[in-house]
Scaffold this motif. Sequence first.
Motif, mmCIF file in Angstrom:
data_model
loop_
_atom_site.group_PDB
_atom_site.id
_atom_site.type_symbol
_atom_site.label_atom_id
_atom_site.label_comp_id
_atom_site.label_asym_id
_atom_site.label_seq_id
_atom_site.Cartn_x
_atom_site.Cartn_y
_atom_site.Cartn_z
ATOM 1 N N SER A 192 0.913 -1.279 -0.125
ATOM 2 C CA SER A 192 -0.097 0.040 0.049
ATOM 3 C C SER A 192 0.883 1.185 0.089
ATOM 4 C CB SER A 192 -0.849 0.009 1.417
ATOM 5 O OG SER A 192 -1.743 0.997 1.059
ATOM 6 N N GLU A 193 1.893 1.221 0.837
ATOM 7 C CA GLU A 193 2.909 2.424 0.729
ATOM 8 C C GLU A 193 3.201 2.661 -0.497
ATOM 9 O OE1 GLU A 193 7.154 3.562 2.658
ATOM 10 O OE2 GLU A 193 5.894 2.244 3.992
ATOM 11 N N ALA A 194 4.094 1.605 -1.506
ATOM 12 C CA ALA A 194 4.602 1.804 -2.417
ATOM 13 C C ALA A 194 3.674 2.259 -3.507
ATOM 14 C CB ALA A 194 5.303 0.486 -2.870
ATOM 15 N N ASN A 195 2.446 1.785 -3.459
ATOM 16 C CA ASN A 195 1.633 2.212 -4.263
ATOM 17 C C ASN A 195 0.939 3.740 -4.129
ATOM 18 O OD1 ASN A 195 0.362 0.076 -6.390
ATOM 19 N ND2 ASN A 195 0.351 -1.070 -4.354
ATOM 20 N N LEU A 196 1.011 3.971 -3.098
ATOM 21 C CA LEU A 196 0.452 5.299 -2.501
ATOM 22 C C LEU A 196 1.623 6.494 -3.145
ATOM 23 C CD1 LEU A 196 -1.183 7.642 -1.153
ATOM 24 C CD2 LEU A 196 -0.322 6.983 0.750
ATOM 25 N N ARG B 186 1.585 14.213 -13.998
ATOM 26 C CA ARG B 186 1.199 13.023 -14.563
ATOM 27 C C ARG B 186 0.277 12.333 -13.718
ATOM 28 N NH1 ARG B 186 7.045 10.958 -15.137
ATOM 29 N NH2 ARG B 186 7.333 11.682 -12.980
ATOM 30 N N ILE B 187 -0.985 12.801 -13.228
ATOM 31 C CA ILE B 187 -2.071 12.061 -12.571
ATOM 32 C C ILE B 187 -2.472 11.091 -13.388
ATOM 33 C CG2 ILE B 187 -3.651 13.952 -13.015
ATOM 34 C CD1 ILE B 187 -4.391 13.334 -9.806
ATOM 35 N N GLU B 188 -2.608 11.354 -14.655
ATOM 36 C CA GLU B 188 -3.245 10.260 -15.537
ATOM 37 C C GLU B 188 -2.764 8.936 -15.500
ATOM 38 O OE1 GLU B 188 -0.344 12.299 -18.104
ATOM 39 O OE2 GLU B 188 -1.664 12.822 -16.632
ATOM 40 N N ASN B 189 -1.307 8.855 -14.981
ATOM 41 C CA ASN B 189 -0.870 7.263 -14.820
ATOM 42 C C ASN B 189 -0.966 6.720 -13.275
ATOM 43 O OD1 ASN B 189 0.485 7.885 -17.441
ATOM 44 N ND2 ASN B 189 2.098 8.812 -16.557
ATOM 45 N N ALA B 190 -1.967 7.653 -12.632
ATOM 46 C CA ALA B 190 -1.857 7.174 -11.333
ATOM 47 C C ALA B 190 -3.044 6.378 -10.631
ATOM 48 C CB ALA B 190 -1.802 8.459 -10.222
ATOM 49 N N ALA B 191 -4.033 6.335 -11.621
ATOM 50 C CA ALA B 191 -5.244 5.578 -11.288
ATOM 51 C C ALA B 191 -5.148 4.068 -10.644
ATOM 52 C CB ALA B 191 -6.167 5.660 -12.475
ATOM 53 N N SER B 192 -4.447 3.308 -11.154
ATOM 54 C CA SER B 192 -4.326 2.043 -10.785
ATOM 55 C C SER B 192 -3.516 1.897 -9.537
ATOM 56 C CB SER B 192 -3.494 1.071 -11.824
ATOM 57 O OG SER B 192 -2.288 1.618 -11.878
ATOM 58 N N TYR B 193 -2.984 2.997 -9.219
ATOM 59 C CA TYR B 193 -1.924 2.658 -7.919
ATOM 60 C C TYR B 193 -2.890 3.392 -6.680
ATOM 61 C CZ TYR B 193 2.016 2.277 -11.039
ATOM 62 O OH TYR B 193 2.887 1.829 -11.930
ATOM 63 N N TYR B 194 -3.700 4.397 -7.102
ATOM 64 C CA TYR B 194 -4.837 5.032 -6.136
ATOM 65 C C TYR B 194 -5.872 3.759 -5.844
ATOM 66 C CZ TYR B 194 -3.131 9.664 -6.110
ATOM 67 O OH TYR B 194 -2.385 10.827 -5.872
ATOM 68 N N GLU B 195 -6.027 2.892 -6.935
ATOM 69 C CA GLU B 195 -7.142 1.813 -6.700
ATOM 70 C C GLU B 195 -6.471 0.760 -5.650
ATOM 71 O OE1 GLU B 195 -10.292 -0.762 -6.890
ATOM 72 O OE2 GLU B 195 -10.212 1.320 -7.500
ATOM 73 N N PHE C 200 -10.917 9.586 1.274
ATOM 74 C CA PHE C 200 -11.497 10.537 0.609
ATOM 75 C C PHE C 200 -10.239 10.833 -0.704
ATOM 76 C CE2 PHE C 200 -11.377 14.952 -1.136
ATOM 77 C CZ PHE C 200 -12.846 14.995 -1.560
ATOM 78 N N GLU C 201 -9.157 11.131 -0.295
ATOM 79 C CA GLU C 201 -7.981 11.578 -0.967
ATOM 80 C C GLU C 201 -7.735 10.574 -2.055
ATOM 81 O OE1 GLU C 201 -7.917 14.157 2.465
ATOM 82 O OE2 GLU C 201 -8.057 12.008 2.160
ATOM 83 N N SER C 202 -7.484 9.120 -1.550
ATOM 84 C CA SER C 202 -7.308 8.224 -2.701
ATOM 85 C C SER C 202 -8.342 8.061 -3.946
ATOM 86 C CB SER C 202 -7.135 6.712 -1.740
ATOM 87 O OG SER C 202 -8.266 6.375 -1.312
ATOM 88 N N ALA C 203 -9.789 8.137 -3.262
ATOM 89 C CA ALA C 203 -10.744 8.033 -4.291
ATOM 90 C C ALA C 203 -10.785 9.486 -5.209
ATOM 91 C CB ALA C 203 -12.037 7.849 -3.508
ATOM 92 N N GLY D 165 -10.171 9.860 -9.101
ATOM 93 C CA GLY D 165 -11.193 10.296 -10.208
ATOM 94 C C GLY D 165 -10.391 11.271 -11.098
ATOM 95 N N LYS D 166 -9.393 12.122 -10.523
ATOM 96 C CA LYS D 166 -8.903 12.955 -11.085
ATOM 97 C C LYS D 166 -7.791 12.291 -12.466
ATOM 98 C CE LYS D 166 -8.314 17.047 -10.169
ATOM 99 N NZ LYS D 166 -8.905 18.444 -10.916
ATOM 100 N N SER D 167 -7.409 11.109 -12.117
ATOM 101 C CA SER D 167 -6.534 10.328 -12.642
ATOM 102 C C SER D 167 -7.245 9.924 -13.866
ATOM 103 C CB SER D 167 -5.893 9.365 -12.064
ATOM 104 O OG SER D 167 -5.032 8.630 -12.911
ATOM 105 N N LEU D 168 -8.532 9.377 -13.633
ATOM 106 C CA LEU D 168 -9.442 8.796 -14.508
ATOM 107 C C LEU D 168 -9.993 9.832 -15.647
ATOM 108 C CD1 LEU D 168 -11.414 6.351 -12.228
ATOM 109 C CD2 LEU D 168 -9.722 5.485 -14.228
ATOM 110 N N LYS D 169 -10.175 11.009 -14.982
ATOM 111 C CA LYS D 169 -10.666 12.136 -15.898
ATOM 112 C C LYS D 169 -9.460 12.554 -16.675
ATOM 113 C CE LYS D 169 -12.561 16.748 -15.902
ATOM 114 N NZ LYS D 169 -12.795 17.962 -15.200
#
Length: 649
Positions: free
Chosen positions: A60-64, A75-84, A93-96, A100-104
Amino acid sequence: MKKATHSVRFAALWLPLLVLLLQASCTSLQQKAQNQFSSGEYQMAISSYSRLLEKDPDNSEANLFIAESFRLSNRIENAASYYEKVSESDATFESAYYKGKSLKGKGEYDSAKVAFETAQTLTMDDQKIALAEKEIQNIEALSEVEPIWPNHELENYELLNTTGIDYAPVLSENYLYFTSSRGAGGLYPATGQGYTRLFRARAEGINVDVQNVQTLPEFQNETGLNQGAIAISPDGNTIIYARGNANAKNDLPEVSLFASYFRGGGFTEPIFMPVNGEPEYWNSTPAFSADGDTLYFASNRPGGLGGIDLYRSTRLANGDFGNVVNMGPPINTPGNELFPRPLPNGDFYFSSDGHPGYGKLDLFLAQKENGGVRVKNLGANINSIGDDFGIFFTDYPKEGYLTSNRPGGKGDDDIYYFKDMTPPPKVVNVLLNVVTKERLENGEEQVLPQTRVVLYDANNQTIDGNFSSQSGRLRFPLEPDKAYTMIASKTGYFSQSVPYSTIGKTPAPEELIQDVTNVTLDTTIVLEQLVLERAIILENIYYDLDKAEIRPDAAQELDKLVKILKDNPGIRIELSSHTDARASDTYNQDLSQRRAESAVEYIVSQGIDASRLEARGYGEQQLLIENAQTEEEHQVNRRTEFKVIEITE
């Protein structure tokens, strides 16, 4: 400067949690990765944490921290799978929200909306709930966005761009200035890209001499830090640019604005500007007003509406800029607003991820409307799911430059040019052929050469005029769907005004196929000879029995005489009324006089000067058919006539 900003709304609440995780490290690789993250070396941190995930994909720490490294390096568009992955073990709230910002940022709007809705269920903080709700509303509003310039097309300036970073072009004195990582002497650890420097190349409009790009000659680019977006005053004597992200302890860690002034034949060494405020504030993306007396820029200083806001500052008496003011809503939002571009006409362009947009930064236009300001997305033909920013017009609004890191580019940020590709309107040329004729006494018509014909528009303004040829012909160019009037005149003839309309006589625009369509129309103008004392019968002038009042049908015929009098202001006429012989002479004389006077009164009521008219009743003195027997013969005798008795011009 856009890259690797540290201005995030939840830094105060979110980053302390990350620090606690950093303190709980247990391996040397983790320690190395955490040190890299803490130092802002996000690309290196991503590499180190990725090695940890190879052994433990659910860490979880590495993903975060990979997710956060992508976010903080833009480069938040690359972060969705890691927040998931983070949300699977400890959803916040922040991870979700950032998922959402990454998916957008990837254009996955439905999934992003679900993520924002999930984020709202993971907090009791009204401010956070409102932020997520704003993101949901922005996504829903996309369906209502319409392109401002539907026929503008973007083209990647491939010959100018590199595989690295190229952005924020501005044109000044036939030079295009821009920021680029080309030829960088080192890598910026936050992004893994080269440090950016300032360059220029000769340019005319959107045509750039790409073979002769040079580093900025006015002053030297500094090594080991990023030189960012540049602004040049309208007079060319002041250069303001963003500089920062240095690793050296004796330099500013954040991005600040520096100014260089033309003095004594050269530019001064850049100096730190007072508008920066505190050293820890992030300040970038400067732009001058058209008169050079206002400086616009982006900053994350306290007191704003969100992460990065737009500010303006006015020039002081000593030449510096001060009186920094937040531009406020509706331009600024809880999101980020950058890259202002004010125009002389009052239009204000900027980039934002807080207004309804397609991905990350979109380009917007703020215009004054109904006493307020309305913000409009430029549309899908300009904006993309990536960052779109730094617009500059070379011929407003037809062409110019902007920057984008949209998919399919040559490098990271690329410079694009745009042009208005609206096809030229299909042209309809209308030619009106006019033939001038005269009516002979026997009723036949023949060509009347050398007749003057003048063409007027609907506002009675003269458009054209000429004499007909010996064959009685002349031609006028007209426009489709317009109303005109022609006045034909010739000595010895009654002048005549003739209305003419092209409405409905040309193809509809949607029916046009060729670029140019020629339509030829024809009309004939017939003039009557103007002969003193020659009687001209007015047809269909009827009166009720023993009455002199003008009936509606008679008024229509008298209107024709009114028109003749208006067309020929230099004539005086006698209007006469005649009866048949079926009553006494005295009765008929009186009745005809009353009828003639009634007709004259009507003509005067239509705007004709009474001095131009004489009423004369002839009773049965001038019968056309003596000893009339039938009703038809009596009708011929009952008539109204006029004749010209004087020509004053």
